[in-house]
Design an enzyme around this catalytic site. Structure first.
Site, PDB file in Angstrom:
ATOM      1  N   TYR A 185       4.962-128.142  -4.449  1.00  0.00           N
ATOM      2  CA  TYR A 185       3.520-127.407  -4.332  1.00  0.00           C
ATOM      3  C   TYR A 185       3.423-126.360  -3.499  1.00  0.00           C
ATOM      4  CZ  TYR A 185       2.769-128.609   0.494  1.00  0.00           C
ATOM      5  OH  TYR A 185       1.985-128.774   1.876  1.00  0.00           O
ATOM      6  N   THR A 245     -10.736-135.251  -4.663  1.00  0.00           N
ATOM      7  CA  THR A 245     -11.101-136.667  -4.464  1.00  0.00           C
ATOM      8  C   THR A 245     -11.597-136.711  -2.957  1.00  0.00           C
ATOM      9  OG1 THR A 245      -8.464-137.494  -4.306  1.00  0.00           O
ATOM     10  CG2 THR A 245      -9.296-138.482  -3.080  1.00  0.00           C
ATOM     11  N   GLU A 299      -7.158-140.431  -8.406  1.00  0.00           N
ATOM     12  CA  GLU A 299      -7.863-140.092  -7.127  1.00  0.00           C
ATOM     13  C   GLU A 299      -8.659-139.669  -7.877  1.00  0.00           C
ATOM     14  OE1 GLU A 299      -6.730-135.786  -6.848  1.00  0.00           O
ATOM     15  OE2 GLU A 299      -5.082-135.920  -5.069  1.00  0.00           O
ATOM     16  N   ARG A 358       1.291-132.402   8.207  1.00  0.00           N
ATOM     17  CA  ARG A 358       1.153-131.614   8.985  1.00  0.00           C
ATOM     18  C   ARG A 358       0.827-132.071  10.484  1.00  0.00           C
ATOM     19  NH1 ARG A 358      -1.989-128.720   5.217  1.00  0.00           N
ATOM     20  NH2 ARG A 358      -3.328-128.616   6.541  1.00  0.00           N
ATOM     21  N   PHE A 414     -11.034-129.251  -4.001  1.00  0.00           N
ATOM     22  CA  PHE A 414     -10.176-129.481  -2.526  1.00  0.00           C
ATOM     23  C   PHE A 414     -11.618-129.476  -1.533  1.00  0.00           C
ATOM     24  CE2 PHE A 414      -7.590-129.264   0.925  1.00  0.00           C
ATOM     25  CZ  PHE A 414      -7.486-131.410   1.195  1.00  0.00           C
ATOM     26  N   ASP A 463      -7.878-138.125 -11.221  1.00  0.00           N
ATOM     27  CA  ASP A 463      -7.032-136.612 -11.745  1.00  0.00           C
ATOM     28  C   ASP A 463      -5.644-137.501 -11.405  1.00  0.00           C
ATOM     29  OD1 ASP A 463      -5.898-134.391 -12.233  1.00  0.00           O
ATOM     30  OD2 ASP A 463      -6.546-133.577 -10.208  1.00  0.00           O
ATOM     31  N   THR A 480      -5.050-136.857 -16.720  1.00  0.00           N
ATOM     32  CA  THR A 480      -6.096-136.545 -16.135  1.00  0.00           C
ATOM     33  C   THR A 480      -7.367-137.624 -16.462  1.00  0.00           C
ATOM     34  OG1 THR A 480      -6.042-134.441 -14.745  1.00  0.00           O
ATOM     35  CG2 THR A 480      -8.100-135.681 -14.820  1.00  0.00           C
ATOM     36  N   ARG A 540       3.076-138.182  -6.064  1.00  0.00           N
ATOM     37  CA  ARG A 540       3.154-137.833  -4.730  1.00  0.00           C
ATOM     38  C   ARG A 540       4.465-136.686  -4.281  1.00  0.00           C
ATOM     39  NH1 ARG A 540      -2.524-136.213  -3.739  1.00  0.00           N
ATOM     40  NH2 ARG A 540      -4.173-138.275  -3.663  1.00  0.00           N
ATOM     41  N   GLU A 585     -12.576-138.773  -8.048  1.00  0.00           N
ATOM     42  CA  GLU A 585     -12.739-137.667  -8.536  1.00  0.00           C
ATOM     43  C   GLU A 585     -14.089-137.543  -8.770  1.00  0.00           C
ATOM     44  OE1 GLU A 585     -11.076-134.209  -8.346  1.00  0.00           O
ATOM     45  OE2 GLU A 585      -9.783-134.799  -8.359  1.00  0.00           O
ATOM     46  N   ASP A 621      -9.893-127.618 -10.190  1.00  0.00           N
ATOM     47  CA  ASP A 621     -10.101-128.742  -9.627  1.00  0.00           C
ATOM     48  C   ASP A 621     -10.208-128.343  -7.686  1.00  0.00           C
ATOM     49  OD1 ASP A 621     -10.009-131.298  -8.945  1.00  0.00           O
ATOM     50  OD2 ASP A 621      -7.835-131.468  -8.425  1.00  0.00           O
ATOM     51  N   HIS A 632     -11.324-136.239   2.919  1.00  0.00           N
ATOM     52  CA  HIS A 632      -9.730-135.870   2.015  1.00  0.00           C
ATOM     53  C   HIS A 632      -8.766-135.353   2.817  1.00  0.00           C
ATOM     54  CE1 HIS A 632      -6.924-136.791  -1.116  1.00  0.00           C
ATOM     55  NE2 HIS A 632      -7.581-135.234  -1.506  1.00  0.00           N
ATOM     56  N   GLU A 667      -4.225-141.814   1.315  1.00  0.00           N
ATOM     57  CA  GLU A 667      -4.753-141.991   2.068  1.00  0.00           C
ATOM     58  C   GLU A 667      -4.115-143.600   2.680  1.00  0.00           C
ATOM     59  OE1 GLU A 667      -8.363-139.517   2.299  1.00  0.00           O
ATOM     60  OE2 GLU A 667      -7.822-139.440   0.206  1.00  0.00           O
ATOM     61  N   GLN A 679       4.408-133.449  -6.215  1.00  0.00           N
ATOM     62  CA  GLN A 679       3.680-132.778  -5.979  1.00  0.00           C
ATOM     63  C   GLN A 679       4.424-132.041  -4.199  1.00  0.00           C
ATOM     64  OE1 GLN A 679      -0.214-134.090  -5.195  1.00  0.00           O
ATOM     65  NE2 GLN A 679      -1.204-132.849  -4.811  1.00  0.00           N
ATOM     66  N   LYS A 725       0.039-132.831 -11.502  1.00  0.00           N
ATOM     67  CA  LYS A 725      -1.273-133.258 -11.189  1.00  0.00           C
ATOM     68  C   LYS A 725      -1.282-133.233 -12.886  1.00  0.00           C
ATOM     69  CE  LYS A 725      -4.079-133.131  -9.100  1.00  0.00           C
ATOM     70  NZ  LYS A 725      -4.344-134.319  -7.299  1.00  0.00           N
TER      71      LYS A 725
END
Length: 421
Positions: free
Chosen positions: A249, A355, A204, A147, A133, A238, A262, A242, A206, A131, A138, A369, A245, A258
């Site tokens: 993570y 995503t 997600e 962050r 990114f 996918d 899927t 959250r 994708e 997978d 995104h 999001e 995760q 995750k």
């Protein structure tokens, strides 16, 4: 120009003669076995029946048993010349002016089955799943949420397609229920971590590329040859937990948040069918390292849509509209990067785009999001959601719009069901 088939195909159908996506199906008859097919209008053309009738007469396909297999791995492993031979043969057989199938009532009865009378299965046996990114929008949104806005995207993201090795065993075909996962979440205060059903199940948006011919261990695939190693694309949801995760993570990345499920669409749309809808990919700044520089950097103009049908409601609500052309890193760059260390890919391997979010809020590709991690509830026809509840059904659609026709992927759907106690 719209290609004309002797089978009636409505203008809004995803499956005109211009498309002919491949899948694996099983007729709704006792004792039936899985076999390859292509979609045409509201029908599935049984490729095993076409092969048995001796209609794949080209030099690359006449001696192969690839259409008498329970998955498409043998066929996709043959490579682009064989794919082109099959496409030319099938477009001719299904055309309005070709009598071989059109005028053979017995063969039509065997080979053409209404879609309502078949069960769709996973189209390939997926040995490995990666997978990526690859959407800048995104990445920026996720970085801002977790962050802050000062430095939302890590420096390395602009130099290489970020990815992780995902779980192939839990990939399921559209229509399969998804069980709400259980796991740990962030502790509150001085308490122990939360354990139980995820409180933040998300979709997600994708797409995923299906690998054709692979490469030997220790070798690489040139970025300008990478398209010859990609058979086609599918829609992919996918699913993500959250809260699980977010707690797990650091430092190694996604795991239980995750790997619980899927979903992919059953039909693989080939790159040959998508070729008329290729478009220029976004300009990359800074310019990537030499092994990722493409002579022609292309995406595809694929309109994407996500609908949610809340539990207990009859109607679905559109929650996002995006487009494949928003990807920053192309699928060919993804594949080339995947092999640059000598990693060997194999026919049927899958790699997701990550995503696909656009620049506007209405084009964001997940609830994380769309609701800004639950801070802005989403209105859904009289009810609201921050994340998915049990009984909610999520459906993806994707298509390219031609002049009077569509080349599409059908539907990719799944429903969240309660975690076992």
């Amino acid at each position: 120009m719209v290609l004309k088939s002797f089978i009636e195909v409505e203008p809004e159908s995803h499956f005109p003669l211009d498309n002919l996506p491949y899948g694996i199906f099983k007729p709704d008859k006792p004792g039936s076995v899985p076999r390859p097919g292509v979609a045409i209008g509201n029908y599935v053309l049984d490729l095993s029946a076409i092969a048995s009738a001796g209609l794949f007469g080209g030099p690359l396909l006449k001696e192969t048993d690839c259409f008498n297999q329970p998955n498409l791995n043998t066929f996709v492993g043959l490579g682009r010349p064989a794919w082109k031979e099959a496409r030319a043969t099938l477009q001719k057989l299904l055309s309005a002016t070709e009598p071989i199938l059109r005028d053979n009532a017995d063969l039509r009865q065997i080979a053409l089955l209404p879609m309502d009378n078949v069960q769709m299965l996973l189209p390939v046996a997926i040995g490995d799943y990666t997978d990526f990114f690859s959407s800048m929008h995104h990445a920026k949104n996720c970085g801002t949420i977790f962050r802050g806005p000062e430095n939302p995207i890590n420096l390395n993201w602009f130099h290489l397609p970020i990815a992780y090795h995902a779980r192939a065993s839990s990939i399921v075909v559209s229509g399969t229920d998804i069980i709400r996962p259980r796991g740990q979440g962030h502790p509150t205060g001085n308490s122990a971590p939360y354990f139980g059903p995820s409180r933040k199940v998300d979709f997600e948006l994708e797409m995923a590329a299906v690998v054709g011919p692979g490469n030997e261990l220790g070798t690489t695939v040139d970025v300008n040859e990478a398209s010859n190693h990609i058979f086609g694309l599918v829609l992919m949801n996918d699913w993500s937990a959250r809260d699980i995760q977010a707690w797990e993570y650091v430092p190694l990345g996604p795991f239980l948040g995750k790997s619980f499920g899927t979903t992919i669409s059953p039909w693989i749309v080939t790159l040959d069918a998508l070729e008329p809808f290729s478009c220029e990919a976004p300009k990359q700044n800074p310019s990537p390292l030499t092994y990722l520089v493409e002579k022609t950097s292309r995406n595809y103009d694929i309109s994407l849509e996500v609908l949610i049908k809340p539990s207990g409601q009859a109607d679905s609500c559109v929650v996002t509209r995006s487009n494949f052309n928003h990807l920053y890193w192309t699928i060919t760059q993804q594949l080339a990067h995947h092999t640059i260390n000598g990693c060997n890919l194999r026919p049927g391997d899958l790699f997701g785009t990550g995503t696909i979010s656009g620049p506007e809020p209405e084009s964001y590709g997940c609830l994380l999001e769309l609701t800004w991690n639950g801070q802005k509830p989403l209105s859904l026809g009289g009810t609201t959601r921050t994340f998915l509840e049990d009984g909610d059904e999520v459906t993806f659609f994707g298509y390219c719009q031609g002049n009077g026709y569509k080349v599409g992927f059908g539907r990719c759907s799944g429903k969240i069901v309660p975690s076992p106690q």
